[in-house]
Design a protein around this motif. Structure first.
Motif, mmCIF file in Angstrom:
data_model
loop_
_atom_site.group_PDB
_atom_site.id
_atom_site.type_symbol
_atom_site.label_atom_id
_atom_site.label_comp_id
_atom_site.label_asym_id
_atom_site.label_seq_id
_atom_site.Cartn_x
_atom_site.Cartn_y
_atom_site.Cartn_z
ATOM 1 N N TRP A 121 0.834 -1.205 0.000
ATOM 2 C CA TRP A 121 0.000 0.000 0.000
ATOM 3 C C TRP A 121 0.868 1.254 0.000
ATOM 4 N N VAL A 122 1.908 1.244 0.846
ATOM 5 C CA VAL A 122 2.816 2.398 0.915
ATOM 6 C C VAL A 122 3.560 2.569 -0.402
ATOM 7 N N LEU A 123 4.046 1.448 -0.963
ATOM 8 C CA LEU A 123 4.762 1.532 -2.236
ATOM 9 C C LEU A 123 3.848 2.029 -3.351
ATOM 10 N N GLY A 124 2.592 1.584 -3.351
ATOM 11 C CA GLY A 124 1.640 2.043 -4.359
ATOM 12 C C GLY A 124 1.404 3.539 -4.276
ATOM 13 N N TRP A 125 1.207 4.027 -3.045
ATOM 14 C CA TRP A 125 1.022 5.465 -2.866
ATOM 15 C C TRP A 125 2.267 6.236 -3.284
ATOM 16 N N ALA A 126 3.437 5.707 -2.921
ATOM 17 C CA ALA A 126 4.684 6.390 -3.282
ATOM 18 C C ALA A 126 4.850 6.450 -4.798
ATOM 19 N N ALA A 127 4.553 5.330 -5.479
ATOM 20 C CA ALA A 127 4.658 5.318 -6.937
ATOM 21 C C ALA A 127 3.657 6.277 -7.567
ATOM 22 N N GLY A 128 2.441 6.310 -7.018
ATOM 23 C CA GLY A 128 1.434 7.226 -7.542
ATOM 24 C C GLY A 128 1.828 8.682 -7.372
ATOM 25 N N LEU A 129 2.350 9.018 -6.191
ATOM 26 C CA LEU A 129 2.781 10.395 -5.946
ATOM 27 C C LEU A 129 3.956 10.773 -6.841
ATOM 28 N N ALA A 130 4.900 9.831 -7.006
ATOM 29 C CA ALA A 130 6.046 10.110 -7.872
ATOM 30 C C ALA A 130 5.590 10.304 -9.315
ATOM 31 N N GLY A 131 4.663 9.444 -9.768
ATOM 32 C CA GLY A 131 4.149 9.591 -11.125
ATOM 33 C C GLY A 131 3.427 10.906 -11.326
ATOM 34 N N ALA A 132 2.621 11.293 -10.333
ATOM 35 C CA ALA A 132 1.905 12.563 -10.429
ATOM 36 C C ALA A 132 2.876 13.740 -10.453
ATOM 37 N N TYR A 133 3.936 13.645 -9.657
ATOM 38 C CA TYR A 133 4.931 14.721 -9.610
ATOM 39 C C TYR A 133 5.621 14.882 -10.962
ATOM 40 N N TRP A 134 6.072 13.760 -11.532
ATOM 41 C CA TRP A 134 6.766 13.840 -12.816
ATOM 42 C C TRP A 134 5.816 14.224 -13.941
ATOM 43 N N ALA A 135 4.558 13.786 -13.858
ATOM 44 C CA ALA A 135 3.580 14.189 -14.868
ATOM 45 C C ALA A 135 3.331 15.693 -14.802
ATOM 46 N N ALA A 136 3.248 16.225 -13.576
ATOM 47 C CA ALA A 136 3.042 17.668 -13.415
ATOM 48 C C ALA A 136 4.238 18.444 -13.957
ATOM 49 N N ARG A 137 5.442 17.934 -13.690
ATOM 50 C CA ARG A 137 6.640 18.600 -14.217
ATOM 51 C C ARG A 137 6.660 18.574 -15.739
ATOM 52 N N ALA A 138 6.315 17.412 -16.308
ATOM 53 C CA ALA A 138 6.300 17.298 -17.767
ATOM 54 C C ALA A 138 5.250 18.224 -18.370
ATOM 55 N N PHE A 139 4.099 18.326 -17.707
ATOM 56 C CA PHE A 139 3.036 19.207 -18.206
ATOM 57 C C PHE A 139 3.487 20.664 -18.176
ATOM 58 N N ARG A 140 4.115 21.079 -17.081
ATOM 59 C CA ARG A 140 4.586 22.467 -16.990
ATOM 60 C C ARG A 140 5.657 22.754 -18.040
ATOM 61 N N ALA A 141 6.554 21.787 -18.252
ATOM 62 C CA ALA A 141 7.604 21.986 -19.256
ATOM 63 C C ALA A 141 7.008 22.072 -20.657
ATOM 64 N N ALA A 142 6.041 21.184 -20.949
ATOM 65 C CA ALA A 142 5.404 21.214 -22.267
ATOM 66 C C ALA A 142 4.627 22.505 -22.471
ATOM 67 N N LYS A 143 3.967 22.963 -21.431
ATOM 68 C CA LYS A 143 3.193 24.199 -21.532
ATOM 69 C C LYS A 143 4.099 25.399 -21.765
ATOM 70 N N ALA A 144 5.267 25.382 -21.123
ATOM 71 C CA ALA A 144 6.191 26.505 -21.260
ATOM 72 C C ALA A 144 6.813 26.566 -22.649
ATOM 73 N N THR A 145 6.973 25.414 -23.285
ATOM 74 C CA THR A 145 7.646 25.378 -24.591
ATOM 75 C C THR A 145 6.677 25.219 -25.761
ATOM 76 N N CYS A 146 5.381 25.102 -25.480
ATOM 77 C CA CYS A 146 4.402 24.896 -26.552
ATOM 78 C C CYS A 146 4.260 26.171 -27.384
#
Length: 266
Positions: free
Chosen positions: A46-71
């Motif tokens: 359960w802890v690993l699942g939450w950690a993976a989900g949070l990490a994925g959300a963090y990197w997705a948010a970073r990728a979205f901000r980077a794409a938005k800045a360069t679009c």
């Protein structure tokens, strides 16, 4: 049945019960440990699942901000509304012989079809079609210099026989499917009416794929804060839905009507 007397039977039964109780007492700690280990394992997962989900959300948010800045601002040609897409597909649906003619016309074979495809795709700027058509051209023996020149709309690497068709295809795309009468007239004079009709229909098919791909990119660009000024999100969703849920499932039926009409009639 016990045959050694009542007291002997009672002693035997009590011994059996005592032995069973000892076994249960001995196995109880093992069972408790297994249950504890299972609970710990579930908590860890359960802890690993939450950690993976949070990490994925963090990197997705970073990728979205980077794409938005360069679009960049969206400037590609797209379908402006679903009616345009429906009209293009409906013409081929009502006239499957157009597709049959493209398949049987000896003029419309590689390398000419590939040259026209690259010229049209280069004009419309569809990145998905560009990638697919570039790979196809490379497999057919086109080198990178020729591919890039065709995508840029140049015909210096094209034979004299093919140059008018490739030039027409490029102009047709740049004029957004509305060539002037002189351009069409020169095409007919060069190749004849039947071949000219097939060339135009081939270019229209490439255009359809290009504009759908660009419409998908327009929707992505809208999500990144750079919308297409010529369409709305409703237009884009309608176009993509009609293509994915309507045209794609109907495409095999259209192909069957075009290439195997007798089999369907039977």
């Amino acid at each position: 049945m016990c045959t050694r007397g009542t007291s002997s039977c009672a002693m035997a039964k009590s011994g059996t019960i005592a032995s069973s109780s000892r076994d249960e007492a001995l196995s109880a700690p093992d069972t408790a440990r297994r249950e504890t280990d299972e609970m710990k394992g579930k908590k860890i997962l359960w802890v690993l699942g939450w950690a993976a989900g949070l990490a994925g959300a963090y990197w997705a948010a970073r990728a979205f901000r980077a794409a938005k800045a360069t679009c960049p601002p969206f400037r590609k040609r797209t379908y402006r509304n679903s009616r345009e897409l429906i009209a293009d597909f409906a013409d081929f649906w009502e006239h499957p012989e157009y597709l049959r003619a493209l398949r049987t016309n000896p003029l419309l074979q590689p390398p000419l079809t590939t040259e026209m495809m690259l010229a049209v795709t280069g004009a419309n700027g569809c990145r998905y079609c560009t990638a697919a058509h570039t790979q196809l051209a490379a497999r057919q023996g086109f080198n990178q210099e020729v591919i890039e020149s065709l995508l840029a709309g140049r015909v210096e690497h094209v034979t004299a026989e093919h140059a008018p068709a490739v030039f027409f295809a490029r102009q047709y795309a740049e004029l957004q499917g509305a060539p002037d009468s002189d351009l069409v007239k020169r095409l007919v004079e060069q190749y004849g009416e039947a071949n000219a009709r097939d060339i135009i229909n081939y270019v229209r098919l490439v255009m359809l794929a290009n504009l759908v791909g660009n419409t998908f990119d327009a929707f992505l660009s809208r999500l990144l804060g750079k919308p297409n000024p010529e369409t709305t999100w409703r237009d884009e969703l309608a176009i993509l839905s009609i293509f994915g849920l309507g045209i794609v499932p109907l495409a095999p039926i259209l192909a069957a009507r075009a290439f195997w009409p007798r089999a369907l009639a039977e």
